[in-house]
Every structure is written in structure tokens, then in C-alpha cells.
Motif scaffolding. Structure first.
Motif, PDB file in Angstrom:
ATOM      1  N   ARG A   1      76.239  61.471  23.721  1.00  0.00           N
ATOM      2  CA  ARG A   1      75.693  60.191  24.175  1.00  0.00           C
ATOM      3  C   ARG A   1      75.339  59.344  22.954  1.00  0.00           C
ATOM      4  O   ARG A   1      75.263  59.834  21.848  1.00  0.00           O
ATOM      5  N   ASN A   2      75.107  58.086  23.206  1.00  0.00           N
ATOM      6  CA  ASN A   2      74.688  57.163  22.147  1.00  0.00           C
ATOM      7  C   ASN A   2      75.652  57.148  20.968  1.00  0.00           C
ATOM      8  O   ASN A   2      75.235  57.131  19.811  1.00  0.00           O
ATOM      9  N   ILE A   3      76.916  57.166  21.255  1.00  0.00           N
ATOM     10  CA  ILE A   3      77.932  57.132  20.205  1.00  0.00           C
ATOM     11  C   ILE A   3      78.001  55.729  19.627  1.00  0.00           C
ATOM     12  O   ILE A   3      78.129  54.748  20.370  1.00  0.00           O
TER      13      ILE A   3
ATOM     14  N   LEU B   1      91.993  62.220  14.550  1.00  0.00           N
ATOM     15  CA  LEU B   1      90.986  63.029  13.875  1.00  0.00           C
ATOM     16  C   LEU B   1      89.806  63.188  14.813  1.00  0.00           C
ATOM     17  O   LEU B   1      89.723  62.517  15.849  1.00  0.00           O
ATOM     18  N   THR B   2      88.915  64.102  14.445  1.00  0.00           N
ATOM     19  CA  THR B   2      87.684  64.271  15.214  1.00  0.00           C
ATOM     20  C   THR B   2      86.496  63.926  14.333  1.00  0.00           C
ATOM     21  O   THR B   2      86.489  64.229  13.137  1.00  0.00           O
ATOM     22  N   SER B   3      85.523  63.279  14.933  1.00  0.00           N
ATOM     23  CA  SER B   3      84.314  62.897  14.217  1.00  0.00           C
ATOM     24  C   SER B   3      83.183  62.713  15.219  1.00  0.00           C
ATOM     25  O   SER B   3      83.381  62.079  16.262  1.00  0.00           O
ATOM     26  N   ASN B   4      82.044  63.274  14.929  1.00  0.00           N
ATOM     27  CA  ASN B   4      80.851  63.093  15.772  1.00  0.00           C
ATOM     28  C   ASN B   4      81.080  63.488  17.222  1.00  0.00           C
ATOM     29  O   ASN B   4      80.548  62.857  18.130  1.00  0.00           O
ATOM     30  N   GLY B   5      81.880  64.525  17.472  1.00  0.00           N
ATOM     31  CA  GLY B   5      82.137  64.976  18.840  1.00  0.00           C
ATOM     32  C   GLY B   5      83.128  64.117  19.597  1.00  0.00           C
ATOM     33  O   GLY B   5      83.217  64.190  20.818  1.00  0.00           O
TER      34      GLY B   5
ATOM     35  N   LEU C   1      86.810  50.770  11.561  1.00  0.00           N
ATOM     36  CA  LEU C   1      86.998  51.051  12.988  1.00  0.00           C
ATOM     37  C   LEU C   1      85.697  51.551  13.565  1.00  0.00           C
ATOM     38  O   LEU C   1      85.214  52.611  13.186  1.00  0.00           O
ATOM     39  N   ARG C   2      85.138  50.768  14.461  1.00  0.00           N
ATOM     40  CA  ARG C   2      83.884  51.127  15.107  1.00  0.00           C
ATOM     41  C   ARG C   2      84.186  51.843  16.416  1.00  0.00           C
ATOM     42  O   ARG C   2      85.015  51.377  17.203  1.00  0.00           O
ATOM     43  N   ILE C   3      83.505  52.967  16.667  1.00  0.00           N
ATOM     44  CA  ILE C   3      83.606  53.710  17.913  1.00  0.00           C
ATOM     45  C   ILE C   3      82.218  53.701  18.519  1.00  0.00           C
ATOM     46  O   ILE C   3      81.237  54.086  17.868  1.00  0.00           O
ATOM     47  N   TYR C   4      82.121  53.272  19.777  1.00  0.00           N
ATOM     48  CA  TYR C   4      80.791  53.135  20.383  1.00  0.00           C
ATOM     49  C   TYR C   4      80.875  53.288  21.901  1.00  0.00           C
ATOM     50  O   TYR C   4      81.941  53.173  22.503  1.00  0.00           O
TER      51      TYR C   4
END
Length: 140
Positions: free
Chosen positions: A39-41, A62-66, A136-139
Motif C-alpha cells: 500500500r501507499n506506493i 524489474l522489481t522494486s518496492n514490491g 519514472l514515477r510509480i504510485y
């Protein structure tokens, strides 16, 4: 304390330790299970960093922060939760098939996160992406 009292006390102590351990690991214990998406990505990847080079190629991921972050064959950025909704195993992105795939039990999910083949029973959580220059923002 006689032998019977000692054995009874030992048995109760052992049983309480085992019960506590089992309850702590239970998926139904009321806590967040590993298959629950993060949550809160809200994080940003610098696409000029060598650690993020996979995202410069169509089909790379790629993987980052779950989260799995991928660049589709068409060049769009997509992001979904990293773990399968079936039993929390890590997913892979297969650009040629336009899907996310679980190597453990074979579940597949489309690029929009929807379930396309079980044994998973629910879709993936999808995150928003926003490209600004080389960031690149992921949210959520």
C-alpha cells in the motif's frame, strides 16, 4: 515436583509455544498476508541509473518496492504488485505473451493486471506510472 507433574508442565509449555507459532503464521490471523499488495506506493526510478537499465528496452522489467515495473512491447510503462495473488510467489513479465506469469503454479495475468488463468482467483493490483524526462514515477 514429581515426574508426572514435570511432564504435564513440559507438555503444556510446548503446546503453547507451538500454538503461538502456528497462529502467528496463519494467513487468516487478521494481519496482512504476503499476497496482499503493498500500500501507499509512491517511488521514482531514475532511468539513467544502471540498476534500471532493463526499463530502457521494450519488454524489459524489474522489481522494486514490491512492484514489477515493465516496459511493454509497445513501449508503455506498466506496474503491478510483484507477488501472485494465489500463494504470493514472485511473478515474471513475459512481453512476448503480453502477460505476467507465476512459475510456481502457472497463473497468468494480462498486462492490465486482470486474471487470465488460475489457480489464482483475483486480479493483480495495478499502479499508475508517469514518465517525466528520465524519471519514472510509480504510485497508487
Amino acid at each position: 515436583m514429581n515426574r508426572n507433574e514435570f511432564l504435564a508442565a513440559l507438555g503444556i509449555s510446548s503446546a503453547s509455544v507451538i500454538l503461538t507459532t502456528c497462529l502467528g503464521c496463519s494467513k487468516s490471523s487478521g494481519g496482512i498476508s504476503p499476497s496482499d499488495p503493498p500500500r501507499n506506493i509512491d517511488f521514482t526510478l531514475d532511468l539513467t541509473a544502471s540498476a534500471n537499465a532493463a526499463l530502457l528496452t521494450n519488454g524489459g522489467y524489474l522489481t522494486s518496492n514490491g512492484v514489477i515495473v515493465a516496459k511493454t512491447s509497445a513501449g508503455a510503462y506498466i506496474a503491478v504488485q510483484q507477488s501472485c495473488t494465489h500463494e504470493s510467489y514472485p511473478l515474471n513479465y513475459q512481453a512476448s505473451s503480453h502477460q505476467f506469469y507465476c512459475n510456481n503454479h502457472g497463473a497468468t495475468f494480462s498486462e492490465d493486471g486482470s486474471l487470465s488463468n488460475g489457480p489464482a482467483s483475483r486480479s493483480l493490483t495495478v499502479y499508475k506510472t508517469q514518465l517525466t524526462g528520465t524519471s519514472l514515477r510509480i504510485y497508487a
